[in-house]
Design a protein around this motif. Structure first.
Motif, PDB file in Angstrom:
ATOM      1  N   ALA A 115       0.829  -1.205   0.000  1.00  0.00           N
ATOM      2  CA  ALA A 115       0.000   0.000   0.000  1.00  0.00           C
ATOM      3  C   ALA A 115       0.865   1.258   0.000  1.00  0.00           C
ATOM      4  CB  ALA A 115      -0.929  -0.009   1.208  1.00  0.00           C
ATOM      5  N   TRP A 116       1.946   1.244   0.764  1.00  0.00           N
ATOM      6  CA  TRP A 116       2.874   2.387   0.757  1.00  0.00           C
ATOM      7  C   TRP A 116       3.404   2.601  -0.652  1.00  0.00           C
ATOM      8  CZ3 TRP A 116       7.608   3.794  -0.818  1.00  0.00           C
ATOM      9  CH2 TRP A 116       8.183   4.943  -0.257  1.00  0.00           C
ATOM     10  N   THR A 117       3.764   1.513  -1.306  1.00  0.00           N
ATOM     11  CA  THR A 117       4.287   1.609  -2.671  1.00  0.00           C
ATOM     12  C   THR A 117       3.252   2.196  -3.610  1.00  0.00           C
ATOM     13  OG1 THR A 117       5.754  -0.291  -2.301  1.00  0.00           O
ATOM     14  CG2 THR A 117       5.252   0.281  -4.588  1.00  0.00           C
ATOM     15  N   TYR A 118       2.029   1.705  -3.521  1.00  0.00           N
ATOM     16  CA  TYR A 118       0.978   2.223  -4.392  1.00  0.00           C
ATOM     17  C   TYR A 118       0.794   3.729  -4.209  1.00  0.00           C
ATOM     18  CZ  TYR A 118      -3.566   3.220  -6.321  1.00  0.00           C
ATOM     19  OH  TYR A 118      -4.582   3.798  -7.030  1.00  0.00           O
ATOM     20  N   THR A 119       0.881   4.182  -2.983  1.00  0.00           N
ATOM     21  CA  THR A 119       0.642   5.594  -2.679  1.00  0.00           C
ATOM     22  C   THR A 119       1.803   6.485  -3.087  1.00  0.00           C
ATOM     23  OG1 THR A 119      -0.779   4.993  -0.819  1.00  0.00           O
ATOM     24  CG2 THR A 119       0.128   7.229  -0.821  1.00  0.00           C
ATOM     25  N   HIS A 120       3.037   5.996  -2.942  1.00  0.00           N
ATOM     26  CA  HIS A 120       4.208   6.860  -3.066  1.00  0.00           C
ATOM     27  C   HIS A 120       5.083   6.613  -4.285  1.00  0.00           C
ATOM     28  CE1 HIS A 120       3.631   8.501   0.987  1.00  0.00           C
ATOM     29  NE2 HIS A 120       3.370   7.265   1.392  1.00  0.00           N
ATOM     30  N   ILE A 121       4.886   5.529  -5.014  1.00  0.00           N
ATOM     31  CA  ILE A 121       5.888   5.130  -6.004  1.00  0.00           C
ATOM     32  C   ILE A 121       5.958   6.069  -7.203  1.00  0.00           C
ATOM     33  CG2 ILE A 121       4.519   3.586  -7.476  1.00  0.00           C
ATOM     34  CD1 ILE A 121       8.058   2.973  -5.985  1.00  0.00           C
ATOM     35  N   ALA A 144       2.007 -14.516  -3.022  1.00  0.00           N
ATOM     36  CA  ALA A 144       0.821 -15.256  -3.457  1.00  0.00           C
ATOM     37  C   ALA A 144      -0.368 -14.972  -2.554  1.00  0.00           C
ATOM     38  CB  ALA A 144       1.121 -16.752  -3.486  1.00  0.00           C
ATOM     39  N   MET A 145      -0.128 -14.888  -1.255  1.00  0.00           N
ATOM     40  CA  MET A 145      -1.237 -14.591  -0.341  1.00  0.00           C
ATOM     41  C   MET A 145      -1.792 -13.186  -0.582  1.00  0.00           C
ATOM     42  SD  MET A 145      -2.184 -17.134   1.578  1.00  0.00           S
ATOM     43  CE  MET A 145      -2.858 -16.567   3.147  1.00  0.00           C
ATOM     44  N   LEU A 146      -0.922 -12.220  -0.859  1.00  0.00           N
ATOM     45  CA  LEU A 146      -1.416 -10.872  -1.154  1.00  0.00           C
ATOM     46  C   LEU A 146      -2.264 -10.865  -2.415  1.00  0.00           C
ATOM     47  CD1 LEU A 146       1.589  -8.481  -0.431  1.00  0.00           C
ATOM     48  CD2 LEU A 146      -0.233  -9.203   1.109  1.00  0.00           C
ATOM     49  N   ALA A 147      -1.843 -11.650  -3.412  1.00  0.00           N
ATOM     50  CA  ALA A 147      -2.532 -11.639  -4.701  1.00  0.00           C
ATOM     51  C   ALA A 147      -3.821 -12.452  -4.700  1.00  0.00           C
ATOM     52  CB  ALA A 147      -1.588 -12.170  -5.796  1.00  0.00           C
ATOM     53  N   LEU A 148      -3.876 -13.501  -3.870  1.00  0.00           N
ATOM     54  CA  LEU A 148      -4.997 -14.434  -3.945  1.00  0.00           C
ATOM     55  C   LEU A 148      -6.004 -14.298  -2.810  1.00  0.00           C
ATOM     56  CD1 LEU A 148      -3.018 -17.653  -4.975  1.00  0.00           C
ATOM     57  CD2 LEU A 148      -4.238 -16.042  -6.462  1.00  0.00           C
ATOM     58  N   ASP A 149      -5.546 -13.903  -1.632  1.00  0.00           N
ATOM     59  CA  ASP A 149      -6.432 -13.784  -0.467  1.00  0.00           C
ATOM     60  C   ASP A 149      -6.724 -12.300  -0.231  1.00  0.00           C
ATOM     61  OD1 ASP A 149      -7.678 -13.704   1.988  1.00  0.00           O
ATOM     62  OD2 ASP A 149      -6.245 -15.003   3.002  1.00  0.00           O
ATOM     63  N   PRO A 150      -7.937 -11.847  -0.497  1.00  0.00           N
ATOM     64  CA  PRO A 150      -8.238 -10.413  -0.454  1.00  0.00           C
ATOM     65  C   PRO A 150      -8.163  -9.783   0.935  1.00  0.00           C
ATOM     66  CG  PRO A 150     -10.254 -11.671  -0.773  1.00  0.00           C
ATOM     67  CD  PRO A 150      -9.117 -12.642  -0.919  1.00  0.00           C
ATOM     68  N   ARG A 151      -8.082 -10.581   1.979  1.00  0.00           N
ATOM     69  CA  ARG A 151      -8.105 -10.021   3.335  1.00  0.00           C
ATOM     70  C   ARG A 151      -6.954  -9.058   3.595  1.00  0.00           C
ATOM     71  NH1 ARG A 151      -8.070 -15.151   7.116  1.00  0.00           N
ATOM     72  NH2 ARG A 151      -6.666 -15.867   5.445  1.00  0.00           N
ATOM     73  N   TRP A 152      -5.779  -9.371   3.077  1.00  0.00           N
ATOM     74  CA  TRP A 152      -4.586  -8.629   3.493  1.00  0.00           C
ATOM     75  C   TRP A 152      -4.539  -7.245   2.855  1.00  0.00           C
ATOM     76  CZ3 TRP A 152      -4.131 -11.186   7.446  1.00  0.00           C
ATOM     77  CH2 TRP A 152      -4.354 -12.558   7.444  1.00  0.00           C
ATOM     78  N   LEU A 153      -4.799  -7.146   1.561  1.00  0.00           N
ATOM     79  CA  LEU A 153      -4.832  -5.818   0.942  1.00  0.00           C
ATOM     80  C   LEU A 153      -6.060  -5.034   1.395  1.00  0.00           C
ATOM     81  CD1 LEU A 153      -3.533  -6.441  -2.692  1.00  0.00           C
ATOM     82  CD2 LEU A 153      -2.305  -5.515  -0.724  1.00  0.00           C
ATOM     83  N   ALA A 154      -7.159  -5.718   1.650  1.00  0.00           N
ATOM     84  CA  ALA A 154      -8.347  -5.013   2.157  1.00  0.00           C
ATOM     85  C   ALA A 154      -8.037  -4.336   3.483  1.00  0.00           C
ATOM     86  CB  ALA A 154      -9.504  -5.992   2.320  1.00  0.00           C
ATOM     87  N   GLY A 155      -7.170  -4.935   4.264  1.00  0.00           N
ATOM     88  CA  GLY A 155      -6.817  -4.355   5.554  1.00  0.00           C
ATOM     89  C   GLY A 155      -6.061  -3.048   5.461  1.00  0.00           C
ATOM     90  N   GLY A 157      -6.767  -0.923   2.741  1.00  0.00           N
ATOM     91  CA  GLY A 157      -7.546  -0.108   1.826  1.00  0.00           C
ATOM     92  C   GLY A 157      -7.323  -0.378   0.362  1.00  0.00           C
ATOM     93  N   MET A 158      -6.800  -1.568   0.018  1.00  0.00           N
ATOM     94  CA  MET A 158      -6.584  -1.922  -1.379  1.00  0.00           C
ATOM     95  C   MET A 158      -7.388  -3.162  -1.735  1.00  0.00           C
ATOM     96  SD  MET A 158      -2.507  -1.300  -2.117  1.00  0.00           S
ATOM     97  CE  MET A 158      -2.740  -1.704  -3.866  1.00  0.00           C
ATOM     98  N   GLN A 159      -7.375  -3.501  -3.030  1.00  0.00           N
ATOM     99  CA  GLN A 159      -8.029  -4.702  -3.522  1.00  0.00           C
ATOM    100  C   GLN A 159      -7.042  -5.486  -4.375  1.00  0.00           C
ATOM    101  OE1 GLN A 159     -11.596  -3.600  -5.658  1.00  0.00           O
ATOM    102  NE2 GLN A 159     -12.056  -1.964  -4.207  1.00  0.00           N
ATOM    103  N   THR A 160      -7.226  -6.804  -4.425  1.00  0.00           N
ATOM    104  CA  THR A 160      -6.342  -7.619  -5.264  1.00  0.00           C
ATOM    105  C   THR A 160      -6.481  -7.247  -6.740  1.00  0.00           C
ATOM    106  OG1 THR A 160      -8.019  -9.364  -5.402  1.00  0.00           O
ATOM    107  CG2 THR A 160      -6.375  -9.546  -3.644  1.00  0.00           C
ATOM    108  N   THR A 161      -7.621  -6.705  -7.120  1.00  0.00           N
ATOM    109  CA  THR A 161      -7.818  -6.295  -8.515  1.00  0.00           C
ATOM    110  C   THR A 161      -6.956  -5.091  -8.891  1.00  0.00           C
ATOM    111  OG1 THR A 161      -9.731  -4.989  -7.805  1.00  0.00           O
ATOM    112  CG2 THR A 161     -10.159  -7.199  -8.669  1.00  0.00           C
ATOM    113  N   PRO A 285      -7.672   1.726 -10.258  1.00  0.00           N
ATOM    114  CA  PRO A 285      -7.558   1.595  -8.806  1.00  0.00           C
ATOM    115  C   PRO A 285      -8.219   2.767  -8.073  1.00  0.00           C
ATOM    116  CG  PRO A 285      -5.449   1.186  -9.890  1.00  0.00           C
ATOM    117  CD  PRO A 285      -6.384   1.732 -10.921  1.00  0.00           C
ATOM    118  N   GLU A 286      -8.853   2.431  -6.951  1.00  0.00           N
ATOM    119  CA  GLU A 286      -9.483   3.464  -6.153  1.00  0.00           C
ATOM    120  C   GLU A 286      -8.437   4.251  -5.396  1.00  0.00           C
ATOM    121  OE1 GLU A 286     -12.249   1.586  -3.606  1.00  0.00           O
ATOM    122  OE2 GLU A 286     -13.506   0.837  -5.230  1.00  0.00           O
TER     123      GLU A 286
END
Length: 287
Positions: A115-121, A144-155, A157-161, A285-286
């Motif tokens: 998420a930090w990367t998405y915001t600042h890169i 793989a868990m970040l890409a496949l299990d939506p719980r972690w990025l949702a935590g 404020g992101m989505q696997t999509t 991306p939102e």
């Protein structure tokens, strides 16, 4: 196990293999920004390697292996060099390790780093709209868990999509029941939750995946893990490419990204091709 003949000079001079391959990285090969905080913990730090002329370049967030017990981002300078000199802004993140945290603490850190990367890169020349997660071994599991299990990025404020893709390098994706005693406390054995396994989160909506492994890997079974995840992704209708490198072991797979060892397997070429040919996610991306 060493990375075979390419490390003979290191053995003769008394250098460690990692010191040898990192020593082959030219000082001016890429733009680097190091020791950036993505959270309050001392282990929540990352380094960025960017092409000299980076502008709206694709981005890879890379997580290293080490049985969720060991690892330092500085040891993977050669990974940042490999990708940055091929046009990819590369983020190498530390994360908290056992016994400081057990599952899922390292996944929460990895999501926060992403998420930090998405915001600042963008300020480092990267395109957050073309963001990949990647990792080797335990780091491949994390990616793989970040890409496949939506719980972690949702935590965070992101989505696997929002991910353009997954690059898994010899990751353990299907390892229950846990037989290794050193891994059991990390995953709360004997109460290890089934949803700790990437293989159990596959859907047709999974980001495009490149899964690479070596046929000589005796550390992480390439058939049960890379092969099986590839089959399940394909069966679900997700986009996946599986590449197996003959006579390549677990450490050589990641070592082949280094300048001295690229002749051993075209891992770098295949990763660069995957990143270049994979489009940005269709949905914007939102913010």
């Amino acid at each position: 196990m060493l990375f075979l003949a390419g490390f003979l000079p290191a053995m003769l001079t008394g250098c460690s293999p990692l010191a040898y391959i990192n020593g082959a990285v030219p000082a001016d090969a890429s733009k680097t920004d190091t020791d950036l905080a993505y959270g309050p913990s001392p282990r929540q730090r990352l380094d960025i390697y960017a092409p000299i002329d980076a502008r709206n370049a694709p981005v890879v967030v890379f997580f290293y292996g080490g049985n969720w017990r060991t690892g330092e981002r500085a040891d993977y300078r050669f990974v940042g060099d490999a990708l940055a000199t091929h046009g990819i802004v590369t983020v190498i993140a530390d994360y908290r390790l056992y016994p400081e945290v057990a599952y899922p603490g390292f996944l929460q850190d990895a999501a926060l780093a992403t998420a930090w990367t998405y915001t600042h890169i963008a300020r480092y020349g990267g395109n957050p709209g073309k963001l990949f997660v990647a990792g080797h071994s335990a780091g491949g599991y994390i990616a793989a868990m970040l890409a496949l299990d939506p719980r972690w990025l949702a935590g965070v404020g992101m989505q696997t999509t929002q991910l353009a893709g997954l690059i898994g390098m010899a990751g353990p994706y299907d390892f229950l029941p846990i037989t290794g005693r050193d891994l059991r406390p990390i995953f709360h054995y004997p109460d290890t939750p089934p949803d700790s396994q990437p293989i159990n989160h596959v859907t047709a909506a999974a980001p495009p995946a490149l899964l690479v492994t070596g046929t000589a890997d005796t550390t992480v079974d390439p058939v049960r893990n890379t092969g099986h995840l590839g089959q399940v992704l394909q069966g679900a209708g997700a986009s996946v490419q599986v590449i197996r490198y003959p006579n390549v072991g677990h450490k050589l797979l990641i070592g082949s990204l280094s300048r001295p060892m690229r002749w051993r397997a075209p891992v770098l070429d295949d990763i660069v091709s995957f990143v270049a040919s994979t489009p940005a996610p269709a949905a914007k991306p939102e913010q």
